[in-house]
Enzyme design. Sequence first.
Site, PDB file in Angstrom:
ATOM      1  CB  THR A 168      76.558  33.671  54.975  1.00 50.35           C
ATOM      2  OG1 THR A 168      75.522  33.237  54.099  1.00 50.35           O
ATOM      3  CG2 THR A 168      77.900  33.266  54.387  1.00 50.35           C
ATOM      4  NE  ARG A 169      70.770  28.314  57.099  1.00 47.57           N
ATOM      5  CZ  ARG A 169      69.594  28.877  56.886  1.00 47.57           C
ATOM      6  NH1 ARG A 169      69.277  30.049  57.431  1.00 47.57           N
ATOM      7  NH2 ARG A 169      68.689  28.281  56.136  1.00 47.57           N
ATOM      8  CG  HIS A 184      72.130  35.233  45.613  1.00 48.28           C
ATOM      9  ND1 HIS A 184      72.470  34.394  44.583  1.00 48.28           N
ATOM     10  CD2 HIS A 184      71.486  34.469  46.531  1.00 48.28           C
ATOM     11  CE1 HIS A 184      72.046  33.174  44.851  1.00 48.28           C
ATOM     12  NE2 HIS A 184      71.446  33.187  46.039  1.00 48.28           N
ATOM     13  CG  HIS A 233      73.885  37.848  50.401  1.00 46.38           C
ATOM     14  ND1 HIS A 233      73.298  37.113  49.396  1.00 46.38           N
ATOM     15  CD2 HIS A 233      73.137  37.660  51.494  1.00 46.38           C
ATOM     16  CE1 HIS A 233      72.253  36.500  49.865  1.00 46.38           C
ATOM     17  NE2 HIS A 233      72.117  36.819  51.146  1.00 46.38           N
ATOM     18  NE  ARG A 261      62.962  41.414  57.445  1.00 46.80           N
ATOM     19  CZ  ARG A 261      62.282  40.278  57.402  1.00 46.80           C
ATOM     20  NH1 ARG A 261      62.891  39.156  57.128  1.00 46.80           N
ATOM     21  NH2 ARG A 261      60.976  40.281  57.626  1.00 46.80           N
TER      22      ARG A 261
END
Length: 569
Positions: free
Chosen positions: A196-197, A201, A204, A290
């Site tokens: 992740t970058r 929340h 996730h 996605r």
Amino acid sequence: MSHLNLPYQNELVNLIDVNQKHYLKKQSANLLDWDLTARQVCDLELLLNGAFSPLQGFMSEADYLSVVTNMALSNGVLWPLPICLDITDEFAKKITLGDSIALRDPEGVVLAILEINSKWMPDKEVEAQKVFGTTDEVHPAVDYLFNKAGDWYLGGHIKGIELPTHYDYKALRDTPKQLRDKFEKVGWQNIVAFQTRNPLHKAHQELTFRAAKDAQANLLIHPVVGMTKPGDIDHYSRVRCYEHVLKYYPEQTTALSLLPMAMRMAGPREALLHAIIRKNYGCSHIIIGRDHAGPGKNSEGKDFYGPYDAQELFKKHQSELGIKMIPFQKVSYVPEKSEYLPSNEISPEMATEDISGTELKRRLRQGLEIPTWFSYPEVIKELRKTKPARHKQGFTVFFTGLSGSGKSTIANALLVKLLEMGDRPVTLLDGDIVRKNLSSELGFSKEHRNLNIERIGFVASEITKNRGIAICAPIAPYEKTRRQVRELINGYGGYIEVFVNTPLEECERRDRKGLYAKARAGIIKEFTGISDPYEIPDEPELVIPTLETSPDNAAHKVILKLEQLGYIK
Ligand code: PPS
């Protein structure tokens, strides 16, 4: 493409013992130095710590060409993106094949020695098209390739001396070997990596926890903290958010470690690189969601890559990767069930709720409510601190226009109005003032003008970052340099470009400093508008036609613009 049963040597291939380190340091004192850029420091770190295994250095021309065209090294091993050392034309002239150079970090510390076995001028158009599928400079990696990277590439084996130093979050940084050892120690065998970058929340958390449960595995949250997409939330704030979210996973199931990688936002190809890296860190699975590593929309407003292209490419190469994909669909909140579900589990009659990244930014910008189903209160608090509403952010008003167009007069009027408001400190960086202080040694060649504007941009960006107001008023005749300043400052706060539009004849008629007369007489060379160009701004936030606007009125127009954009209340 060749298939390897044990494709990656998960070893710290390039690190060495203390004696060798001492010897190499001594050797480096006699070598030509290359000062690594921020992106190169990231690449080097992953080469040195084994995250880029099987690479043992920057790619040779043969490997580069093979990667660009066939997505594999010249020996047939799958490798999705070029990892080369780009250098300037000037530096390239000093290099002969067989030379070694010392690679230094921005503070001058020697990190490694590169034994050069390859030097070439890449065809950047071909690289962009084949690797990123586009030559559109809106793509961050294409922009980097065309506008920031040097014109030459070097390849060669690396002898590591030390890893780049990080003073932040030391306890959360692991080399692949360290992380594999940790996993072994606690008996974790199946490990799902989550790349992740962005801050995490609730969606996730649900998605990752579900993925780990389905795979009967533990979870590694593995955020990139090197370089991500320009404009992303800084990693300090993100790591604070990750630490908060970690508490919402069942104890002993989930680990957090930081990855000092420089992302390219290369979508499908980058997803494969993410997988290779995670395999080297000891993970058995990786979540590919996605639009994985997607760069957003192109200059025509269309997505660069399809939402599930990365999953498709991964499927094709699954057997070569040695790490399994956990594909994930977009998840949405289903109010009637009070839970998040992936889109393939949501029936058409179910109502869903979503807050996109853009919508979240809008709410933060305007200080609006963010629902509890969307995120955790601690995360929202962090985000509100780092992305305060616009009226609490810093900003830069950047006046540009011909000499004598009225920039300084309007800038001074604006300064007074903002000082009267008094809610943020204000600094005026007027053209003349800067040239007396910051840029006193510079002349008016294109190179010097650019340097002057870069310096002004740097100071303004620091002021903006620290939530102050910078008013700049140089001529700044070149669009490209103005664009660079805009990009730099936009990462920290507001940037409002104001084109002070006074026709040349009027500036010349006023000629308050008598400079136009001197320029016409050839006494002053390279004078903007007379013997040097002024490029009209492409898309300024505001244009002030001074023939019909008084300075006071012009300053007022800027204030109204700032109000409209939300920077003042
Ligand atoms: S630049 O191009 O942005 O770096 O120029 P800037 O630093 O704003 O210029 C500041 C003032 O320098 C005076 N001056 C010249 N201007 C343009 N071309 C040449 N060759 C030149 N030589 C001196 C000029 O008065 C600029 O002030 P302003 O306030 O714009 O009139």
